[in-house]
Design a protein around this motif. Structure first.
Motif, PDB file in Angstrom:
ATOM      1  N   PRO A 215       0.802  -1.226   0.000  1.00 29.18           N
ATOM      2  CA  PRO A 215       0.000   0.000   0.000  1.00 29.18           C
ATOM      3  C   PRO A 215       0.832   1.273   0.000  1.00 29.18           C
ATOM      4  O   PRO A 215       0.329   2.333  -0.385  1.00 29.18           O
ATOM      5  N   PHE A 216       2.095   1.167   0.388  1.00 30.63           N
ATOM      6  CA  PHE A 216       2.939   2.364   0.471  1.00 30.63           C
ATOM      7  C   PHE A 216       3.791   2.566  -0.785  1.00 30.63           C
ATOM      8  O   PHE A 216       4.626   3.474  -0.839  1.00 30.63           O
ATOM      9  N   ILE A 217       3.595   1.712  -1.817  1.00 33.10           N
ATOM     10  CA  ILE A 217       4.332   1.857  -3.070  1.00 33.10           C
ATOM     11  C   ILE A 217       3.332   2.066  -4.198  1.00 33.10           C
ATOM     12  O   ILE A 217       2.401   1.274  -4.374  1.00 33.10           O
ATOM     13  N   ALA A 218       3.520   3.120  -4.972  1.00 35.48           N
ATOM     14  CA  ALA A 218       2.603   3.433  -6.069  1.00 35.48           C
ATOM     15  C   ALA A 218       2.707   2.384  -7.171  1.00 35.48           C
ATOM     16  O   ALA A 218       3.763   1.757  -7.348  1.00 35.48           O
ATOM     17  N   PRO A 219       1.639   2.145  -7.907  1.00 32.72           N
ATOM     18  CA  PRO A 219       1.700   1.224  -9.042  1.00 32.72           C
ATOM     19  C   PRO A 219       2.757   1.678 -10.040  1.00 32.72           C
ATOM     20  O   PRO A 219       3.012   2.876 -10.190  1.00 32.72           O
ATOM     21  N   PRO A 220       3.391   0.758 -10.746  1.00 29.01           N
ATOM     22  CA  PRO A 220       4.419   1.146 -11.716  1.00 29.01           C
ATOM     23  C   PRO A 220       3.816   1.953 -12.859  1.00 29.01           C
ATOM     24  O   PRO A 220       2.632   1.800 -13.186  1.00 29.01           O
ATOM     25  N   PRO A 221       4.600   2.820 -13.485  1.00 34.76           N
ATOM     26  CA  PRO A 221       4.070   3.677 -14.546  1.00 34.76           C
ATOM     27  C   PRO A 221       3.770   2.939 -15.841  1.00 34.76           C
ATOM     28  O   PRO A 221       2.988   3.422 -16.657  1.00 34.76           O
ATOM     29  N   GLU A 222       4.410   1.754 -16.066  1.00 34.12           N
ATOM     30  CA  GLU A 222       4.158   1.024 -17.298  1.00 34.12           C
ATOM     31  C   GLU A 222       2.786   0.363 -17.242  1.00 34.12           C
ATOM     32  O   GLU A 222       2.436  -0.265 -16.247  1.00 34.12           O
ATOM     33  N   PRO A 223       1.980   0.478 -18.298  1.00 33.82           N
ATOM     34  CA  PRO A 223       0.700  -0.240 -18.333  1.00 33.82           C
ATOM     35  C   PRO A 223       0.942  -1.734 -18.506  1.00 33.82           C
ATOM     36  O   PRO A 223       1.661  -2.155 -19.413  1.00 33.82           O
ATOM     37  N   GLU A 224       0.381  -2.546 -17.628  1.00 28.43           N
ATOM     38  CA  GLU A 224       0.561  -3.998 -17.685  1.00 28.43           C
ATOM     39  C   GLU A 224      -0.800  -4.669 -17.608  1.00 28.43           C
ATOM     40  O   GLU A 224      -1.178  -5.216 -16.568  1.00 28.43           O
ATOM     41  N   PRO A 225      -1.568  -4.674 -18.696  1.00 27.89           N
ATOM     42  CA  PRO A 225      -2.936  -5.212 -18.638  1.00 27.89           C
ATOM     43  C   PRO A 225      -3.004  -6.705 -18.376  1.00 27.89           C
ATOM     44  O   PRO A 225      -4.039  -7.215 -17.956  1.00 27.89           O
ATOM     45  N   TYR A 226      -1.895  -7.436 -18.622  1.00 30.26           N
ATOM     46  CA  TYR A 226      -1.914  -8.883 -18.429  1.00 30.26           C
ATOM     47  C   TYR A 226      -1.115  -9.317 -17.207  1.00 30.26           C
ATOM     48  O   TYR A 226      -0.782 -10.491 -17.058  1.00 30.26           O
ATOM     49  N   ALA A 227      -0.817  -8.377 -16.314  1.00 27.09           N
ATOM     50  CA  ALA A 227      -0.163  -8.705 -15.050  1.00 27.09           C
ATOM     51  C   ALA A 227      -1.220  -8.876 -13.966  1.00 27.09           C
ATOM     52  O   ALA A 227      -2.295  -8.284 -14.022  1.00 27.09           O
ATOM     53  N   PHE A 228      -0.901  -9.707 -12.970  1.00 23.46           N
ATOM     54  CA  PHE A 228      -1.841 -10.010 -11.903  1.00 23.46           C
ATOM     55  C   PHE A 228      -1.154  -9.803 -10.550  1.00 23.46           C
ATOM     56  O   PHE A 228       0.033 -10.092 -10.395  1.00 23.46           O
ATOM     57  N   PRO A 229      -1.886  -9.306  -9.567  1.00 21.28           N
ATOM     58  CA  PRO A 229      -1.255  -9.000  -8.273  1.00 21.28           C
ATOM     59  C   PRO A 229      -0.866 -10.238  -7.477  1.00 21.28           C
ATOM     60  O   PRO A 229      -1.523 -11.282  -7.558  1.00 21.28           O
ATOM     61  N   TRP A 230       0.213 -10.107  -6.733  1.00 20.54           N
ATOM     62  CA  TRP A 230       0.657 -11.113  -5.763  1.00 20.54           C
ATOM     63  C   TRP A 230       0.745 -10.440  -4.397  1.00 20.54           C
ATOM     64  O   TRP A 230       1.016  -9.237  -4.303  1.00 20.54           O
ATOM     65  N   ARG A 231       0.568 -11.229  -3.366  1.00 20.18           N
ATOM     66  CA  ARG A 231       0.670 -10.729  -2.003  1.00 20.18           C
ATOM     67  C   ARG A 231       1.902 -11.319  -1.313  1.00 20.18           C
ATOM     68  O   ARG A 231       2.394 -12.386  -1.703  1.00 20.18           O
ATOM     69  N   SER A 232       2.376 -10.625  -0.302  1.00 25.61           N
ATOM     70  CA  SER A 232       3.508 -11.121   0.471  1.00 25.61           C
ATOM     71  C   SER A 232       3.203 -12.516   1.009  1.00 25.61           C
ATOM     72  O   SER A 232       2.106 -12.768   1.520  1.00 25.61           O
ATOM     73  N   GLY A 233       4.165 -13.415   0.873  1.00 25.47           N
ATOM     74  CA  GLY A 233       4.018 -14.767   1.389  1.00 25.47           C
ATOM     75  C   GLY A 233       3.364 -15.737   0.437  1.00 25.47           C
ATOM     76  O   GLY A 233       3.391 -16.957   0.663  1.00 25.47           O
TER      77      GLY A 233
END
Length: 273
Positions: A215-233
């Motif tokens: 939550p303390f890091i902004a999303p990257p500036p590159e558009p990544e429509p086919y990327a999916f989020p991962w969580r710690s652990g």
């Protein structure tokens, strides 16, 4: 081949929100036929393939597992093709040196580089005596990997594949991946990692990393429509039954897009018992 086609039909059917019976009705076959396709008991008739691919919104090649698809799944295809220079340079990732330390090639070791980009890490491993296979979803990346290997005087078995579709059909001693696992769809992660783990020799090593959301890091500036989020652990949990030799989380600066930004990344080194 049957297993690959079975996985693809099931995955793409679910993406389209179709039940087995719904797909069967549109194709004019029984739901038992679709069930047999998805359990690798049989293959669709050749005459059905074009309509099946159309209903699932993929190419026939992608459905059969022969290509990485008919649409771009990463912004780097254009970036790799735009210049003869190497977008990420040719110096190896520092994780490569951890592989050298933990699994030195004092005997024949087969290494799989998952999402090799333009091949800098794959070629480094080949230069140091590993037997390297490497794949990427980009045509330009695969071609530049081959050129770099040829220029360096080493052999790399470089080929095109999508990490979501590819399942190894031979055993490897080492699986390596850097900056790619965020392209894996959430619904195939467990099956994919199970497949990679099964195809790893006893005592073999996985050296991996994945971007994680913070939550303390902004999303990257590159558009990544086919990327999916991962969580710690989440990556670590895939290896609860292996010996975890190292697991960490880091935050680092990046300017790959020309815009300074940060990433959070989970890293993992795990060994098969």
């Amino acid at each position: 081949m049957k297993e690959q086609v079975a996985r693809n039909i099931q995955s793409y059917r679910k993406e389209k929100g179709l039940t087995q019976d719904g797909l069967a009705q549109r194709l004019g076959v029984s739901y038992q036929a679709v069930s047999k396709w998805e359990t690798a008991q049989s293959l669709p008739d050749l005459a059905l393939l074009p309509e099946l691919a159309r209903l699932l919104d993929v190419s026939v090649d992608r459905l059969l597992g022969y290509g990485a698809g008919d649409r771009s799944v990463t912004l780097y295809e254009e970036a790799y093709r735009a210049s003869e220079d190497y977008y990420w340079g040719t110096e190896p990732n520092e994780a490569c040196f951890k592989v050298l330390r933990l699994a030195p090639p004092i005997r024949r070791l087969k290494l799989l580089d998952i999402g090799c980009g333009e091949g800098k890490d794959a070629v480094f491993f080949a230069r140091n005596g590993y037997e390297v296979s490497a794949f990427d979803v980009t045509d330009a990346g695969v071609e530049k990997t081959r050129r770099l290997a040829e220029r360096t005087g080493v052999r790399v078995n470089a080929f095109k594949a999508d990490v979501n579709d590819f399942r190894p059909e031979e055993d490897f001693d080492i699986c390596f991946s850097s900056g790619v696992l965020h392209y894996i769809k959430p619904d195939v992660r467990q099956e994919l990692f199970s497949s990679l783990k099964r195809r790893t020799s006893p005592g073999g090593l996985h050296v991996l990393n994945v971007f994680v959301e913070k939550p303390f890091i902004a999303p990257p500036p590159e558009p990544e429509p086919y990327a999916f989020p991962w969580r710690s652990g989440e990556l670590l949990a895939q290896y609860h039954d292996w010996l975890v030799e190292d697991s960490a989380e880091i935050v680092f600066d990046c300017d790959s897009s020309g815009i300074p930004h940060q990433h959070a990344m989970s890293t993992l080194i795990a060994r098969r018992p």
